[in-house]
Design an enzyme around this catalytic site. Structure first.
Site, mmCIF file in Angstrom:
data_model
loop_
_atom_site.group_PDB
_atom_site.id
_atom_site.type_symbol
_atom_site.label_atom_id
_atom_site.label_comp_id
_atom_site.label_asym_id
_atom_site.label_seq_id
_atom_site.Cartn_x
_atom_site.Cartn_y
_atom_site.Cartn_z
ATOM 1 N N ASP A 13 0.821 -1.220 0.000
ATOM 2 C CA ASP A 13 0.000 0.000 0.000
ATOM 3 C C ASP A 13 0.851 1.264 0.000
ATOM 4 O OD1 ASP A 13 -2.275 -1.691 0.262
ATOM 5 O OD2 ASP A 13 -1.856 -1.830 2.405
ATOM 6 N N LYS A 16 2.173 2.034 -5.129
ATOM 7 C CA LYS A 16 2.816 1.502 -6.342
ATOM 8 C C LYS A 16 1.903 1.647 -7.554
ATOM 9 C CE LYS A 16 3.207 -2.529 -4.431
ATOM 10 N NZ LYS A 16 2.795 -2.219 -3.067
ATOM 11 N N GLY A 40 -4.552 -4.546 -4.250
ATOM 12 C CA GLY A 40 -5.563 -3.647 -4.788
ATOM 13 C C GLY A 40 -4.911 -2.332 -5.119
ATOM 14 N N HIS A 41 -5.151 -1.856 -6.308
ATOM 15 C CA HIS A 41 -4.591 -0.570 -6.710
ATOM 16 C C HIS A 41 -5.724 0.376 -7.051
ATOM 17 C CE1 HIS A 41 -0.628 -2.603 -8.135
ATOM 18 N NE2 HIS A 41 -0.643 -2.373 -6.846
ATOM 19 N N GLN A 200 2.056 -5.961 -2.971
ATOM 20 C CA GLN A 200 2.474 -6.013 -1.549
ATOM 21 C C GLN A 200 3.815 -5.286 -1.359
ATOM 22 O OE1 GLN A 200 1.517 -9.466 -2.858
ATOM 23 N NE2 GLN A 200 -0.529 -8.720 -2.508
HETATM 24 P P1 IMP Z 1 -2.516 -12.945 2.083
HETATM 25 O O1 IMP Z 1 -1.619 -12.362 1.042
HETATM 26 O O2 IMP Z 1 -3.973 -12.763 1.789
HETATM 27 O O3 IMP Z 1 -2.169 -14.381 2.390
HETATM 28 O O4 IMP Z 1 -2.261 -12.146 3.454
HETATM 29 C C1 IMP Z 1 -1.027 -12.212 4.150
HETATM 30 C C2 IMP Z 1 -0.680 -10.869 4.760
HETATM 31 O O5 IMP Z 1 -0.349 -9.939 3.728
HETATM 32 C C3 IMP Z 1 -1.795 -10.204 5.563
HETATM 33 O O6 IMP Z 1 -1.225 -9.504 6.640
HETATM 34 C C4 IMP Z 1 -2.411 -9.240 4.573
HETATM 35 O O7 IMP Z 1 -3.056 -8.151 5.213
HETATM 36 C C5 IMP Z 1 -1.170 -8.783 3.842
HETATM 37 N N1 IMP Z 1 -1.447 -8.313 2.473
HETATM 38 C C6 IMP Z 1 -1.722 -9.058 1.387
HETATM 39 N N2 IMP Z 1 -1.882 -8.281 0.305
HETATM 40 C C7 IMP Z 1 -1.682 -7.020 0.699
HETATM 41 C C8 IMP Z 1 -1.676 -5.768 0.012
HETATM 42 O O8 IMP Z 1 -1.871 -5.663 -1.193
HETATM 43 N N3 IMP Z 1 -1.422 -4.684 0.795
HETATM 44 C C9 IMP Z 1 -1.152 -4.773 2.122
HETATM 45 N N4 IMP Z 1 -1.155 -5.910 2.795
HETATM 46 C C10 IMP Z 1 -1.403 -7.034 2.099
#
Ligand code: IMP
Length: 402
Positions: A13, A16, A40-41, A200
């Site tokens: 977040d 990017k 999510g963008h 991420q």
């Molecule tokens: P997962 O990717 O759904 O398995 O989540 C694993 C961890 O990564 C969790 O703490 C999510 O909140 C975090 N996470 C996954 N995708 C994002 C993102 O795009 N932005 C911020 N945190 C993310």
């Protein structure tokens, strides 16, 4: 620019999507290389707001080709919905503009169910706070060599039972599925401008983040090679996207977290709510130890500072320069999570600028204290700043002129 990797340097977040969007105008090809619709963008163009999860934001430009690389995990239903939503708003989405890797793995309904079930069953303190999109279980199947790849949509009859309800999407998806490794490498050989877009951030990297409070892929620059099928020698620059403060969604240690009015102000002004899950993001001061770690593991060549304007209202601004752990000063990110969980930030404090920076269009004209803050970040991280973003719109990104 020829081949540039865009990576998040914190917990995701960082903005990017916006930076990729700004750069996509001059890019020929934009490649997403890992993660899935956990990302999510949000891209704002004039009055229009686009929320994208899988398709690179480059899709909004007529002449940019978007690639979903082999390192991505794809929920076919979400992808088709995203394609249709863009088409319904007049954005061209066709096999010329969007290429999907035949080797990208498919998120099946069972992966989503398992993700939620595992999260529910984790005891307090061990919960990861996943997005529930099936990301982890899909990568588990991939690594265990039991996954289904997008190529099966091209021979769907053979995989009818495994695809279940997804079988019906074969006609829509099949024309988009190609060998993207060849496509991307051919583009590089033809001297096209290629942007590799990470999702991420470094601290969520399965190897270099705060394991196990991480995602299940490699958002770091090395992941750009494996996730798109290009060699490291092809990469010219690695840009680290850095939010001017810190945020984190989900569980896990976060030394500079602010559980007070200042954190609340950051959340409100920065609109720090997840694009994918709507969850409120945890907010805190800028952590130079984290970004220095990101500079190291990604081999950053440049920094892009985003959301500087969110700090416009702060009289005093803090930067974490080291940690105190068990009474000792620690200057580098500890790899042991138990130690990192105990880290107390050691701050330096700087005067804020108390001015609206969203109107500025020249780096050199930014308020003196804002420039001091930026140069301090640059000095602590050891990588030069290239661009500053001071608002969500395309025009609110300024190139360094100092
Ligand atoms: P997962 O990717 O759904 O398995 O989540 C694993 C961890 O990564 C969790 O703490 C999510 O909140 C975090 N996470 C996954 N995708 C994002 C993102 O795009 N932005 C911020 N945190 C993310």
């Amino acid at each position: 620019m020829s081949v540039i990797v865009i990576v998040g340097t914190q917990w995701g977040d960082e903005g990017k999507g916006k930076i990729t969007d700004v750069m996509s105008e001059t890019a020929d090809v934009v490649v997403r290389y890992q993660g899935g619709n956990n990302a999510g963008h949000t891209v704002i163009v004039g009055k229009e707001v686009f929320k994208l999860h899988l398709i690179p934001s480059g899709i909004l430009f007529k002449n940019t080709v978007c690639v979903i690389g082999n390192g991505v995990v794809i929920d076919p239903q979400v992808l088709v919905e995203e394609m249709k939503a863009l088409q319904s708003r007049g954005i061209e989405v066709n096999p010329e503009k969007l290429k999907i890797s035949s080797a990208a793995h498919i998120i099946l309904p069972k992966h989503k169910a398992l993700d939620k079930e595992q999260e529910e069953n984790r005891e307090e303190g061990k919960k990861i706070g996943t997005t529930g999109r099936g990301i982890g279980p899909t990568y588990v199947d991939k690594i265990a060599r039991g996954g289904l790849r997008m190529e099966v949509f091209k021979k769907a009859d053979k995989f009818k039972s495994q695809l279940g309800e997804l079988y019906s999407l074969k006609e829509i998806l099949a024309p988009y599925i190609i060998d993207t490794v060849k496509y991307v490498n051919d583009a590089i050989d033809a001297k096209k401008k290629v942007l590799l877009e990470g999702a991420q951030g470094t601290m969520l990297d399965v190897d270099h983040g705060t394991y196990p409070f991480v995602t299940s892929s490699n958002p770091t620059a090395g992941g750009a090679c494996t996730g798109s099928g290009i060699g490291p020698t092809k990469i010219d620059e690695v840009w680290g996207i850095v939010k001017a403060y810190s945020t984190r969604v989900g569980e896990g240690p976060f030394p500079t977290e602010l559980n007070d009015a200042e954190g609340e102000l950051m959340r409100k002004v920065g609109v720090e709510f997840g694009t994918t899950t709507g969850r409120a993001r945890r907010c805190g001061w800028f952590d130079a130890v984290v970004v220095k770690h990101a500079a190291r593991v990604n081999g950053l060549t440049d920094l892009v500072i985003t959301k500087l304007d969110v700090l416009d209202q702060f009289e005093k601004i803090k930067i974490c320069v080291a940690y105190e752990i068990d009474g000792q000063r620690i200057d580098d990110l500890p790899t042991d999570l138990d130690l990192f969980s105990k880290a107390k930030p050691i701050y330096i404090e700087m005067d804020g600028w108390l001015q609206d920076t969203t109107k500025f269009r020249k780096f050199s004209e930014l308020p003196y204290n804002a420039l001091r803050y930026l140069f301090k970040i640059q000095e602590l991280v050891g990588v030069k700043i290239k661009i500053i973003s001071i608002g969500p719109e395309r025009g609110q990104a300024i190139k360094r002129d100092l």
